[in-house]
Design a protein around this motif. Structure first.
Motif, PDB file in Angstrom:
ATOM      1  N   TRP A 285      87.291  29.901  90.243  1.00 18.01           N
ATOM      2  CA  TRP A 285      86.625  31.415  90.207  1.00 18.01           C
ATOM      3  C   TRP A 285      87.607  31.976  90.994  1.00 18.01           C
ATOM      4  O   TRP A 285      87.904  33.204  91.406  1.00 18.01           O
ATOM      5  N   LEU A 286      88.268  31.117  91.871  1.00 11.57           N
ATOM      6  CA  LEU A 286      89.437  31.365  93.067  1.00 11.57           C
ATOM      7  C   LEU A 286      90.591  31.742  92.595  1.00 11.57           C
ATOM      8  O   LEU A 286      91.010  32.609  92.810  1.00 11.57           O
ATOM      9  N   CYS A 287      91.191  30.834  91.632  1.00  9.96           N
ATOM     10  CA  CYS A 287      92.583  30.862  91.273  1.00  9.96           C
ATOM     11  C   CYS A 287      92.601  31.630  89.777  1.00  9.96           C
ATOM     12  O   CYS A 287      93.769  31.235  89.822  1.00  9.96           O
TER      13      CYS A 287
ATOM     14  N   ARG B 214      90.509  41.024  86.264  1.00 19.67           N
ATOM     15  CA  ARG B 214      90.376  39.468  87.113  1.00 19.67           C
ATOM     16  C   ARG B 214      89.118  39.775  87.406  1.00 19.67           C
ATOM     17  O   ARG B 214      88.432  38.568  87.762  1.00 19.67           O
ATOM     18  N   LEU B 215      88.590  41.110  87.995  1.00 18.57           N
ATOM     19  CA  LEU B 215      87.587  41.394  89.416  1.00 18.57           C
ATOM     20  C   LEU B 215      86.386  40.982  88.105  1.00 18.57           C
ATOM     21  O   LEU B 215      84.980  40.443  88.589  1.00 18.57           O
ATOM     22  N   SER B 216      86.600  41.137  86.837  1.00 17.94           N
ATOM     23  CA  SER B 216      85.231  40.835  85.709  1.00 17.94           C
ATOM     24  C   SER B 216      84.213  39.969  86.205  1.00 17.94           C
ATOM     25  O   SER B 216      82.924  39.771  85.992  1.00 17.94           O
ATOM     26  N   ARG B 217      85.552  38.060  86.045  1.00 16.99           N
ATOM     27  CA  ARG B 217      85.071  37.449  87.114  1.00 16.99           C
ATOM     28  C   ARG B 217      85.409  36.576  87.846  1.00 16.99           C
ATOM     29  O   ARG B 217      84.315  36.086  88.750  1.00 16.99           O
ATOM     30  N   PHE B 218      85.962  37.673  89.030  1.00 20.22           N
ATOM     31  CA  PHE B 218      85.688  37.027  90.619  1.00 20.22           C
ATOM     32  C   PHE B 218      83.734  37.528  90.836  1.00 20.22           C
ATOM     33  O   PHE B 218      83.519  36.947  92.055  1.00 20.22           O
TER      34      PHE B 218
END
Ligand code: ZN
Length: 147
Positions: A16-18, A119-123
């Motif tokens: 979730w970070l990279c 990206r934000l939908s997963r982060f």
């Protein structure tokens, strides 16, 4: 503490970070091996909840030293990109909108916007974001706001 496999399956074995793949079969002691990153978030002023996400061991370890690094895609043409994690945290706490990057042309701004929302939908899957692209000063400003 949940089972590592449970968290991994839920997060599709993606850190979730990279935002790259985590090999479920690699050793939990290797840098690229799987680990569970757990952290506390405030749900309301009085209650908190513990969130568990899958991360590479190395990404998880780095996080303790500096704020979590969520890199921008190297394929994007963005100027002065803001740190994603810090911007997201500020928006969640205060609302409003922020310039998160500047792009030389509209196509780049659209590409950056699509990438960022994906990206934000997963982060930050619990928060819905929206972007706006505003022209100014011969470039395009990508604004991020809560939806
Ligand atoms: Zn990672």
């Amino acid at each position: 503490m949940s089972d590592l496999n449970e968290v991994g399956d839920r997060d599709n074995w993606t850190c979730w970070l990279c935002d790259t793949a985590v090999d479920p079969d690699s050793s939990v002691n290797s840098d690229r091996g799987p680990s569970v990153d757990s952290y506390t978030v405030a749900k309301t002023k009085k209650s908190t909840t513990v969130v568990e996400r899958l991360a590479h061991r190395q990404c998880n370890t780095m996080k303790g030293k500096i704020a979590p690094v969520v890199p921008w895609s190297p394929d994007l043409l963005v100027v002065d990109p803001s740190p994603i994690v810090a911007t997201v945290e500020r928006l969640k706490n205060k609302g409003g909108r922020e310039i998160i990057a500047r792009c030389p042309d509209l196509d780049d701004a659209n590409a950056a916007s699509d990438w960022l929302l994906d990206r934000l939908s997963r982060f930050a899957p619990d928060t819905r974001f929206a972007t706006q692209i505003n022209p100014g000063g011969g470039q395009y400003m990508l604004m991020l706001t809560l939806d």
